[in-house]
Design an enzyme around this catalytic site. Sequence first.
Site, short mmCIF file in Angstrom:
data_model
loop_
_atom_site.label_atom_id
_atom_site.label_comp_id
_atom_site.label_asym_id
_atom_site.label_seq_id
_atom_site.Cartn_x
_atom_site.Cartn_y
_atom_site.Cartn_z
CE LYS A 106 -2.93 0.64 3.44
NZ LYS A 106 -4.16 0.87 4.21
CB SER A 107 3.86 2.27 1.92
OG SER A 107 3.34 2.21 3.22
N GLY A 162 -4.79 8.02 5.77
CA GLY A 162 -3.88 9.01 6.35
C GLY A 162 -2.66 9.21 5.47
CB SER A 195 5.40 10.02 11.44
OG SER A 195 4.49 10.07 10.35
CG ASP A 236 0.77 -0.16 9.51
OD1 ASP A 236 0.27 0.68 10.29
OD2 ASP A 236 1.33 0.17 8.44
CE LYS A 272 0.13 4.33 12.84
NZ LYS A 272 0.82 5.05 11.79
#
Length: 425
Positions: free
Chosen positions: A27-28, A100, A173, A325, A352
Amino acid sequence: MDAIARKLISRRATAPLAGSVTVPGDKSISHRALMFGALAVGETRIAGLLTGEDVLRTAAAMRALGAEVSRDADGTWRVAGRGIGGLVEPDDVLDMGNSGTAARLLCGILASHPIFAVMTGDGSLRRRPMRRVIDPLTACGARFGAREGGRLPLAMEGARDALPLEYRVPVPSAQVKSACLLCGLNAPGITRIKEPEATRDHSENMLRHFGATVRVTADGRARVIELSGQPELRAADVVVPGDPSSAAFLVAAALLVPGSRLTIAGVGLNETRCGFYATLAEMGADIVTTNQRVQGGEPVGDLVVTAGPLRGVEVPWERAPWMIDEYPILAVIAAHASGTTRMRGLKELRVKESDRVAATAALLAVNGARVEVDGDDLIVHGGGRLVLGVATAEPVTVDDAGFIDTSFPGFVALMNEVGAGLAPA
Ligand code: S3P
């Protein structure tokens, strides 16, 4: 889009899980491939893009900003980019859904484009902190207006002549780091970002893959990332590796169902994503990595997972950014292990999509596991009888499985293909 309630029931697997499968794309990396493609000159082709709801929001946003984004019949995505500084003002609100990553990275891109944009998201995203990107991005000359507490919806006006940022990210982050780097693409000079702990470095890898100059130096546990501004980003093909965060669920199932042996092929093995796998090794898990290779600047390999007994461990706080995650699924595994697992320093999990510390503790407790929250630590006592999913003693009903699609489309079919018994309730 808020999820539609869909009830799902999971029963104990009656036979070992077996086979060789692949999981959807990371996904990232998928979000980033669409964004970099839109900022590059020329046509970027993306194979293996995750087509979950979150990433589709990014695709829609990049279209709204003037990039051409399309999908071929064979599943390859094409992005005709506008070049750095070339995005156009969207004529409607950008709705980032539940994501996010999409929201924060896009704030970074827009901060150094002289255009006006309004951004919103679903109920969960509208509760999440955006100040962490608004504050640093304001320093480049962008202006933001947001709801109280820095929440979405927000309106922004990007800087006409953005200044390069020099910023020390206060929390580990990757989203904040990446937002600052993306902003620096359209600012002259060097953007210099320091992070207290190394977080996932997909942005750095992909910047290089598209032709930018990025210098990374280690300062103890911290990293300093320097990006040379206003590079000519050239379209570059991307093959998205399988998402190690999605693979984690299959790995868990294979470890916990006695006699299982499962291969998960083509999984991303970036070390900044491998904290979960390091922890499993310490718990005694039998996971062998084969066929290692590099794909589009990212390491990839096949995981061969064999079921076996696991023991509880202490997971150090420093590991949190590298398995951020995966704590919920690790907690499920820990409930089946012998002894106690203590996961330290989970503060970031509280901001989250939900408070994942509280949600994980509640999930385990309601399914009969012994669990405690001690400050920002989660403690799971293993060896209980009634725990979760395919290794459960009693069937487990999931009230709302709709959210699975935002990250892992095809999850139920894939689990059943390897022998799990998931069915609509
Ligand atoms: C992500 C970074 C992490 C992670 C999220 C994806 C990214 O968030 O939890 O799922 O793609 O950069 P934070 O950077 O907020 O910790």
